[in-house]
Design a protein around this motif. Structure first.
Motif, PDB file in Angstrom:
ATOM      1  N   GLY A 261     -41.010   7.541 -16.769  1.00 50.62           N
ATOM      2  CA  GLY A 261     -42.046   8.186 -15.976  1.00 50.62           C
ATOM      3  C   GLY A 261     -42.250   9.652 -16.258  1.00 50.62           C
ATOM      4  N   THR A 278     -43.085   7.006 -10.304  1.00 52.71           N
ATOM      5  CA  THR A 278     -42.413   5.881 -10.953  1.00 52.71           C
ATOM      6  C   THR A 278     -41.403   6.417 -11.956  1.00 52.71           C
ATOM      7  OG1 THR A 278     -42.723   3.823 -12.194  1.00 52.71           O
ATOM      8  CG2 THR A 278     -44.082   5.675 -12.831  1.00 52.71           C
ATOM      9  N   ASN A 299     -43.981  -1.101 -15.868  1.00 51.97           N
ATOM     10  CA  ASN A 299     -43.763  -2.057 -14.774  1.00 51.97           C
ATOM     11  C   ASN A 299     -45.066  -2.704 -14.311  1.00 51.97           C
ATOM     12  OD1 ASN A 299     -44.999   0.050 -13.438  1.00 51.97           O
ATOM     13  ND2 ASN A 299     -43.312   0.451 -12.022  1.00 51.97           N
ATOM     14  N   ARG A 301     -47.840  -1.130 -13.274  1.00 53.55           N
ATOM     15  CA  ARG A 301     -48.635  -0.354 -12.331  1.00 53.55           C
ATOM     16  C   ARG A 301     -49.551   0.639 -13.039  1.00 53.55           C
ATOM     17  NH1 ARG A 301     -49.354  -3.046  -8.345  1.00 53.55           N
ATOM     18  NH2 ARG A 301     -50.011  -1.223  -7.186  1.00 53.55           N
TER      19      ARG A 301
END
Length: 350
Positions: A261, A278, A299, A301
């Motif tokens: 992230g 994240t 992930n 998103r």
């Protein structure tokens, strides 16, 4: 005699029927094959997407090149001259575009993606990198290039960037970087012009608003060429982990992103660490027309920035593993990735 003509006529009729059936069967088989190929292409790994005028062009595994002329509602396969993965695609004009990928391949189109020709391959790239080394080159760089030349054609390119139909760059594994100024007819290796003695991978390249060219990559590598001699200087990095990509911002500066992230925005005095909700790796990003930045995490998103472009929040859409993004209007983007091509809403939240 009448019976004779009846028999001949009957045989001709049967023959025509058999030929028609054969043609129909062949056509149906061809259509089935085309539909199956398209089904595989739109539901398998797609790695990048770009706009060519009013057309969308996406690339991915097995050399798949997909075209859409209705904002991603329907797709068809273009004829690809290769059968192995393509990792990136870019169109400096509405008709001229380039794609790059595994085995050191670069493809070119001059008709908005309908037809493609190969303009560089791994064997040629390895030979160029070795043959174009200056005699006084640093020994560590020379050793890296010699090793690449000995390994042959299996080194992939990860990104490309063109600022005109003729002039552009392609970067990839082990510090490979090539430049063309004649639309891919000839290529110059710049591997000896980058301060990268350990041969770290380059994952992204682009030109910034100030005219400089930025490369980011493995182990926090940040390299900048500020003049036309294309000598890339290694800069202090805000992060020691790998950067998997970058985007140049319309108002200047850049966003780089990578492992866990980590996202940073280039500002006048250096790099600002962005607030990202994240710890998942960031796979790709785009700047939207309204200057917000959209990130896609490993992930599944999607994260969208606030007005300052460095504070992000989760976008309220279903999870989708994304490798590339392209905006098609003010409220929608096309996301390509592990499960093919998806149309996603990005309506602005108040």
């Amino acid at each position: 005699m009448r019976n004779f003509f009846k028999k001949v006529s009957k045989r001709i009729t049967v023959f025509v029927m058999l030929v028609s059936m054969a043609i129909s069967f062949s056509s149906a088989k061809a259509n089935t094959a085309a539909e199956k190929a398209l089904e595989i292409a739109t539901h398998s790994l797609v790695l990048d997407i770009a706009t060519a005028g009013q057309r969308l062009v996406a690339v991915g595994e097995r050399g798949n090149i997909l075209l859409s002329d209705d904002q991603g509602l329907n797709w068809r396969l273009a004829n690809s001259p290769i059968g192995y993965g393509l990792t990136s695609v870019a169109f400096p004009t509405a008709t001229v575009g380039y794609a790059a990928g595994h085995r050191g391949v670069v493809l070119k189109t001059e008709d908005a993606g309908l037809h493609w020709v190969q303009v560089l391959d791994g064997k040629t790239a390895s030979k160029l990198a070795f043959d174009q080394l200056p005699s006084d080159i640093d020994s560590s760089i020379a050793e890296t290039v010699r090793r690449l030349s000995g390994d042959g054609a299996d080194r992939p390119f990860f990104d490309l960037w063109f600022d005109s139909p003729d002039r552009g760059f392609v970067v990839g594994s082990y510090g490979l970087i090539f430049m063309t100024e004649d639309g891919g007819l000839t290529w110059d290796s710049l591997i000896h012009k980058v301060e990268n003695p350990f041969g770290f991978h380059f994952y992204s390249i682009s030109r910034l608003l100030d005219g400089s060219v930025l490369i980011s990559g493995e182990q926090g590598g940040i390299y900048v060429a500020e003049t036309d001699d294309m000598n890339f200087v290694a800069k202090d990095s805000p992060y020691i982990g790998t950067f998997f990509g970058q985007i140049s911002l319309k108002e200047g500066g850049a966003i780089v992103y990578g492992l866990m992230g980590n996202v940073f925005k280039k500002i006048h005095l250096g790099w600002e660490k962005c607030n990202v909700p994240t710890e998942a790796t960031i796979n790709t990003a785009i700047e939207l027309d309204d200057k917000r930045v959209l990130l896609a995490a490993a992930n599944g998103r999607l994260l969208i920035s606030e007005s300052d472009g460095c504070r992000f929040k989760a976008l309220g859409v279903g999870s989708v593993f994304t490798a590339g993004l392209e905006q098609i209007d003010t409220s929608k983007v096309i996301a390509v990735g592990l499960n093919g091509i998806k149309n996603i809403s990005i309506s602005k939240e108040k």
